[in-house]
Design an enzyme around this catalytic site. Sequence first.
Site, mmCIF file in Angstrom:
data_model
loop_
_atom_site.group_PDB
_atom_site.id
_atom_site.type_symbol
_atom_site.label_atom_id
_atom_site.label_comp_id
_atom_site.label_asym_id
_atom_site.label_seq_id
_atom_site.Cartn_x
_atom_site.Cartn_y
_atom_site.Cartn_z
ATOM 1 N N PHE A 1 0.753 -1.189 0.040
ATOM 2 C CA PHE A 1 -0.054 -0.074 -0.032
ATOM 3 C C PHE A 1 0.846 1.109 0.041
ATOM 4 O O PHE A 1 1.895 1.319 0.749
ATOM 5 C CB PHE A 1 -0.910 -0.019 1.107
ATOM 6 N N ASP A 2 0.391 2.144 -0.792
ATOM 7 C CA ASP A 2 0.805 3.535 -0.682
ATOM 8 C C ASP A 2 0.283 4.245 0.594
ATOM 9 O O ASP A 2 -0.589 3.542 1.080
ATOM 10 C CB ASP A 2 0.607 4.487 -1.751
#
Length: 521
Positions: A7-8
């Site tokens: 995930f960013d």
Amino acid sequence: MNDYILFDLDGTLTDPKEGITTCVQYALAAFGIEEPDADNLTPFIGPPLKESFMEFYEFDEEKAEAAIEKYRERFRDKGMFENRIYDGVPEMIRKLKGNHKKLAVASSKPTVFVKQILDHFEIGKYFDVIVGSELDGTRTDKAEVVAEALRQLYGENAEDIEEKKSNTVMVGDRKFDVAGAKAEGLVSVAVSYGYGPLDELKIAKPDYIVRSVEELEKLLLRGSGREAKTQAPTETLMSKIWFVLFPLLAYFFVRSLGFYIGSFLVVNLAGMLPKGLSDKLVIWDETGENLVGATGNGAAFMLAVAYLVAAFVIWKFFAKEDIGSVEKEVKLKHARLKSPSAYACMVVGVLGIAIGLNLLFEVVGITNASESFKQAATEQYSAAFLVGLLVNGLIAPFAEELIFRGTVYNRLKKNQKYPIAILVSALCFGIYHSNIVQGSYAFLLGCVIAWLYESFGHFYVPVAAHVLSNVAAYLLTMAGAFDLLLANWWVCIVFLLVGAAGLYMCFRMRNAAVKLAAETE
């Protein structure tokens, strides 16, 4: 199966707008630059700070590094926590972990800050790996961050790397996240609820684009064998049709109800007002005691009430949310028209096409062949000039745009490509006018208006275009100008060519904006 998920952080798990923009304002102020509008600084969310200062404010490398130090001066103590986690993210992370997913965060933000933010929101414990950039300015490129996260996630002596990569997903909200995933051969998922303009994401060509945390959760749990029991069933064709059709039916119903309310008001006002005033609203019989019907002004008043009631209901229950979601996407949408010259071309295009089409229909004799059109035109132009201009030139266009572009078009776009959404919404707009002349005109103009809405991105554009076309046609008709302009075909052709030229210039500017966005990827 998505066994590994990266995930960013910013714009994907959390909404950091307040903290990032206020810290950028703080840093810019140190260099004598005042930027009071935080919305102008949202492009800083996602990419490396150094790159952003250099791109958006033309800082050289040394000045950009100094700006980063000023930024972090405020960010360490306060800005880091001026942040909020998106609704549904903690629950999604727990479900993914409960389905034995290996989770990681791969962010351009320094690792030490990423860890503190995740711990602040009490979700840090769910991530197997947390990787960001370094405080010394190294590892800021997203591809490098993703590569390091994979190295830690798979283990130092990992085998079957390619097989693991085929079961790994990178989730982010900007083109940099998609590029980082592609550099490592991963499946990429872009979220449009973050800070990446939708055009930017489409140009980056991720494998998937999702519009909400709920939709993201469903995608990531798909095929896991232990999907959440609360997962909603796949939308059927009928549910998609009903999603668009229901507000349209509501509009017709409420507009009819509003007309009856207007009729009730006119009848009661006629009995309360002095005879001279009531004569402007209703027609009396020879005795002067019984109502025979409404005058042009009375009918216009009823129509105004109908449109206003319908506009209120559609805005309150449908259009407000649909338009609001589009406006949120537009705030960071670089590949759209926004220059004064583009708006000027839009005005020229709309006026040219609207007047040209009216002339064309008159020249070929279509208007004389339709009795229903003649009746509609008679009713439309029977009111006093200012009354008719207000109702037909302002109130009606606003109400109709709320339903046909604000609701129908925006809802169609959620399940269809935008050219299909343009055609279907314009077709609904044409059918709504219920006669071949106005229906054909409305369909063609509806296509133009929806395309302008898509190109400019703001709801006031289709409203303005509709008002311009209606006001121009009303003024020219009331002034008898169409009769004067019908000297020959060339007048009609000139207006259509001028309108086409205006729209073509908008088209070229739009393409240039898209190309520029692609070149900066």
